[in-house]
Design a protein around this motif. Structure first.
Motif, short mmCIF file in Angstrom:
data_model
loop_
_atom_site.label_atom_id
_atom_site.label_comp_id
_atom_site.label_asym_id
_atom_site.label_seq_id
_atom_site.Cartn_x
_atom_site.Cartn_y
_atom_site.Cartn_z
N PHE A 70 -25.44 -13.44 41.72
CA PHE A 70 -26.87 -13.34 41.97
C PHE A 70 -27.66 -14.27 41.05
O PHE A 70 -28.54 -15.02 41.49
CB PHE A 70 -27.33 -11.90 41.76
CG PHE A 70 -28.81 -11.70 41.94
CD1 PHE A 70 -29.37 -11.63 43.20
CD2 PHE A 70 -29.64 -11.56 40.83
CE1 PHE A 70 -30.74 -11.44 43.36
CE2 PHE A 70 -31.00 -11.38 40.97
CZ PHE A 70 -31.56 -11.33 42.25
N GLY A 71 -27.36 -14.24 39.76
CA GLY A 71 -28.06 -15.08 38.80
C GLY A 71 -27.83 -16.57 39.06
O GLY A 71 -28.77 -17.37 38.96
N THR A 72 -26.60 -16.93 39.42
CA THR A 72 -26.29 -18.33 39.68
C THR A 72 -27.04 -18.84 40.90
O THR A 72 -27.63 -19.93 40.88
CB THR A 72 -24.77 -18.49 39.91
OG1 THR A 72 -24.08 -18.08 38.72
CG2 THR A 72 -24.43 -19.94 40.22
N LEU A 73 -27.04 -18.06 41.98
CA LEU A 73 -27.74 -18.49 43.20
C LEU A 73 -29.24 -18.58 42.97
O LEU A 73 -29.90 -19.47 43.51
CB LEU A 73 -27.43 -17.52 44.34
CG LEU A 73 -25.99 -17.57 44.88
CD1 LEU A 73 -25.79 -16.49 45.94
CD2 LEU A 73 -25.68 -18.94 45.45
N PHE A 182 -24.85 -17.92 33.97
CA PHE A 182 -25.64 -18.36 35.13
C PHE A 182 -25.84 -19.87 35.08
O PHE A 182 -25.69 -20.56 36.09
CB PHE A 182 -27.03 -17.70 35.14
CG PHE A 182 -27.03 -16.19 35.24
CD1 PHE A 182 -25.90 -15.50 35.62
CD2 PHE A 182 -28.18 -15.48 34.97
CE1 PHE A 182 -25.91 -14.11 35.72
CE2 PHE A 182 -28.21 -14.11 35.07
CZ PHE A 182 -27.07 -13.41 35.44
N CYS A 183 -26.21 -20.37 33.90
CA CYS A 183 -26.50 -21.80 33.75
C CYS A 183 -25.26 -22.66 33.98
O CYS A 183 -25.31 -23.66 34.71
CB CYS A 183 -27.06 -22.07 32.35
SG CYS A 183 -28.74 -21.44 32.07
N LEU A 184 -24.13 -22.28 33.36
CA LEU A 184 -22.93 -23.09 33.50
C LEU A 184 -22.39 -23.05 34.93
O LEU A 184 -21.93 -24.08 35.45
CB LEU A 184 -21.86 -22.59 32.52
CG LEU A 184 -22.17 -22.85 31.04
CD1 LEU A 184 -21.12 -22.20 30.15
CD2 LEU A 184 -22.26 -24.35 30.76
N ALA A 185 -22.46 -21.90 35.57
CA ALA A 185 -22.01 -21.80 36.96
C ALA A 185 -22.91 -22.65 37.87
O ALA A 185 -22.44 -23.30 38.80
CB ALA A 185 -22.01 -20.35 37.41
N THR A 186 -24.20 -22.64 37.58
CA THR A 186 -25.14 -23.46 38.34
C THR A 186 -24.83 -24.94 38.16
O THR A 186 -24.91 -25.73 39.11
CB THR A 186 -26.59 -23.17 37.91
OG1 THR A 186 -26.91 -21.81 38.22
CG2 THR A 186 -27.58 -24.08 38.60
N ALA A 187 -24.49 -25.32 36.93
CA ALA A 187 -24.14 -26.72 36.65
C ALA A 187 -22.91 -27.15 37.44
O ALA A 187 -22.87 -28.25 38.01
CB ALA A 187 -23.90 -26.90 35.15
N ILE A 188 -21.88 -26.30 37.48
CA ILE A 188 -20.65 -26.62 38.20
C ILE A 188 -20.92 -26.74 39.70
O ILE A 188 -20.49 -27.70 40.36
CB ILE A 188 -19.57 -25.54 37.94
CG1 ILE A 188 -19.14 -25.59 36.47
CG2 ILE A 188 -18.38 -25.74 38.86
CD1 ILE A 188 -18.25 -24.44 36.05
N LEU A 189 -21.65 -25.76 40.26
CA LEU A 189 -21.99 -25.78 41.68
C LEU A 189 -22.81 -27.02 42.03
O LEU A 189 -22.54 -27.70 43.05
CB LEU A 189 -22.76 -24.52 42.05
CG LEU A 189 -23.22 -24.37 43.51
CD1 LEU A 189 -22.02 -24.41 44.45
CD2 LEU A 189 -24.00 -23.08 43.68
N SER A 190 -23.78 -27.34 41.20
CA SER A 190 -24.62 -28.52 41.43
C SER A 190 -23.80 -29.80 41.36
O SER A 190 -23.99 -30.73 42.17
CB SER A 190 -25.75 -28.58 40.40
OG SER A 190 -26.58 -27.45 40.48
#
Length: 287
Positions: A70-73, A182-190
């Protein structure tokens, strides 16, 4: 930490977010997903270092996977849309539309169990959307067709962050350390999506790299951690109200740096959006 101290710390996030538009423009021509990947890598590493020094790494193992998803999305969706909007439409105008999120938070939260929609919420919503419409149409019957995609993304950006903020209330309390994941997962997805659909274009100047680094350290890094502290330990109603200053501050900063041109439309839009959000907040505070 006292309640007033936590509130003051949380307000620091509002000040950092008012720099988001300026730094995003300064990071041109870096594409949105690559910018997301760089900035959230910086923000996530800052969080991990802070969490490790405070002895909170063990907390991360006990947080449910659904909270991480949830936080990552939420973080990924908001910033991918925001960066894209400011690449496709004038920065001040797109930024003001994106800053409808404080108003939408008030409206959406009023529909939660135990809350109700008041006349002040409706009045504030109408004023806020009138301000957004004034930006899109330029005060005329039509709108800038070449910028409409950016305006739509800016509005979706506001919907994403407001929805994320309201729904997060239903997921229970989680430690601030979770924001680093959340931040690191967002970075990987991006980063993965960038490799799939974007051309890699790094910042072209020293100023561009400086904007990216400050963006990752501040508005897309530190801001999330101190906001988390503020809303959990401080006066959340006061913090929510203070966030309505962000669109006005952001616009004034863009004008001061010569990125946006002062105009009656820009001024009226800023006042309508900020004023509408303030009226909605007053309705909540007096309920």
């Amino acid at each position: 930490m006292t309640r007033s101290a936590a509130t003051a710390i949380g307000f620091g996030a509002v000040l950092l977010w008012s720099l988001l538009a300026l730094l995003t423009v300064g990071s041109t021509p870096t594409p949105p997903l690559l910018l997301n990947a760089i900035c959230f890598s910086i923000g996530g590493l800052i969080g991990l270092v802070w969490t490790a020094r405070s002895g909170g790494l063990s907390q991360l193992r006990h947080i449910p996977l659904r909270i991480y998803l949830f936080g990552t999305l939420g973080l990924f969706g908001y910033h991918a849309l925001y960066f894209s909007a400011l690449r496709l439409a004038p920065a001040a105008e797109a930024g003001l539309i994106a800053y409808l999120w404080p108003l939408l938070i008030v409206l959406f939260s009023s529909l939660l169990p135990g809350e109700r929609l008041r006349m002040g919420h409706i009045t504030g919503a109408l004023l806020g959307f009138l301000g957004a419409a004034l930006i899109v149409t330029g005060g005329q019957a039509g709108f800038e067709r070449e910028a409409v995609t950016g305006y739509v993304m800016a509005f979706l950006c506001a919907l994403t962050w407001s929805g994320y903020s309201v729904l997060s209330r239903r997921l229970g309390q989680t430690p601030t350390a979770s924001v680093s994941v959340f931040c690191l997962a967002t970075a990987i997805l991006s980063g993965l999506l960038h490799l799939a659909i974007e051309d890699t274009v790094w910042p072209a100047t020293t100023t561009g790299w400086f904007a990216v680094l400050v963006l990752g350290a501040g508005p897309v890094g530190l801001a999330f951690y101190i906001w988390d502290i503020g809303v959990k330990r401080g006066d959340i109603q006061l913090l929510g109200t203070s966030s309505y200053a962000a669109p006005l501050l952001s616009t004034l900063i863009l004008v001061a740096f010569g990125i946006a041109t002062p105009s009656w439309i820009l001024a009226a839009s800023a006042l309508l959006i900020t004023g509408g959000a303030g009226i909605a907040a007053r309705a909540s505070l007096t309920s």
